[in-house]
Design a protein around this motif. Sequence first.
Motif, PDB file in Angstrom:
ATOM      1  N   VAL A  17       0.839  -1.203   0.000  1.00  0.00           N
ATOM      2  CA  VAL A  17       0.000   0.000   0.000  1.00  0.00           C
ATOM      3  C   VAL A  17       0.875   1.256   0.000  1.00  0.00           C
ATOM      4  N   ALA A  18       1.889   1.282   0.856  1.00  0.00           N
ATOM      5  CA  ALA A  18       2.786   2.453   0.902  1.00  0.00           C
ATOM      6  C   ALA A  18       3.517   2.627  -0.421  1.00  0.00           C
ATOM      7  N   ASP A  19       3.970   1.539  -1.010  1.00  0.00           N
ATOM      8  CA  ASP A  19       4.680   1.634  -2.290  1.00  0.00           C
ATOM      9  C   ASP A  19       3.761   2.142  -3.399  1.00  0.00           C
ATOM     10  N   ILE A  20       2.518   1.676  -3.417  1.00  0.00           N
ATOM     11  CA  ILE A  20       1.542   2.146  -4.410  1.00  0.00           C
ATOM     12  C   ILE A  20       1.271   3.629  -4.196  1.00  0.00           C
ATOM     13  N   GLN A  21       1.112   4.031  -2.933  1.00  0.00           N
ATOM     14  CA  GLN A  21       0.867   5.443  -2.643  1.00  0.00           C
ATOM     15  C   GLN A  21       1.983   6.308  -3.204  1.00  0.00           C
ATOM     16  N   VAL A  22       3.208   5.919  -2.963  1.00  0.00           N
ATOM     17  CA  VAL A  22       4.352   6.704  -3.418  1.00  0.00           C
ATOM     18  C   VAL A  22       4.402   6.750  -4.946  1.00  0.00           C
ATOM     19  N   ARG A  23       4.234   5.603  -5.600  1.00  0.00           N
ATOM     20  CA  ARG A  23       4.262   5.591  -7.071  1.00  0.00           C
ATOM     21  C   ARG A  23       3.124   6.429  -7.653  1.00  0.00           C
ATOM     22  N   ALA A  24       1.925   6.273  -7.087  1.00  0.00           N
ATOM     23  CA  ALA A  24       0.769   7.020  -7.593  1.00  0.00           C
ATOM     24  C   ALA A  24       0.940   8.517  -7.365  1.00  0.00           C
ATOM     25  N   ALA A  39       8.770  15.449  -3.171  1.00  0.00           N
ATOM     26  CA  ALA A  39       9.968  14.665  -2.853  1.00  0.00           C
ATOM     27  C   ALA A  39       9.985  14.281  -1.379  1.00  0.00           C
ATOM     28  N   GLU A  40       9.557  15.195  -0.520  1.00  0.00           N
ATOM     29  CA  GLU A  40       9.553  14.912   0.920  1.00  0.00           C
ATOM     30  C   GLU A  40       8.544  13.833   1.288  1.00  0.00           C
TER      31      GLU A  40
END
Length: 184
Positions: A17-24, A39-40
């Motif tokens: 979920v965290a990885d998807i959030q960052v990519r999205a 970026a932050e």
Amino acid sequence: MADVGVRPARRADAAAVADIQVRAWREGYRDLLPAAVLAEVTGPQAVAVWRDRWTEAATAPPGPRHRLLVAVSADLVVGFAAHAPATDPDLDPAVTAELVTLLVDPLHGRAGHGSRLLAATADLLREDGFGTVVAWVFEGDTAMRRFLGSAGWAPDGARRTLDMGEPVVMIRLHTDISAGGGRD
């Protein structure tokens, strides 16, 4: 066709979920947020914080009407949605919920995962007695506004401006999910 669906999130889903959030966010918000802010909130330290927060959301939500759902395809988490009772002071949290977030991995977009997440969210919210759902979206996020608009959501007139080193405007959308209400 691979097995697809929506289910409640589990502890093991938090990293995905965290990885998807960052990519999205990196893809969808690059033209909406100041570069330094983006970026932050998508950097390595932020990812660790998001994983902890999503673990807590999946395993120890603040209440029974707070939920984190994941969209899966062939046992791979490809998107997620979180909802809770509305917290805006002009709304009644007994009958109005907030779609806190709905994101699909850009690698798995345009495959119906967002629509499945939105429908599952509306079903659960109806079961919990909510009749209206709101969501705050960036005014310039035409993709999310178009997606929610196609499901019957519309602006309700509420706006807020976030100070991110420069003003970033958000608008509140709403929809009626009550029996006989609007589309979802």
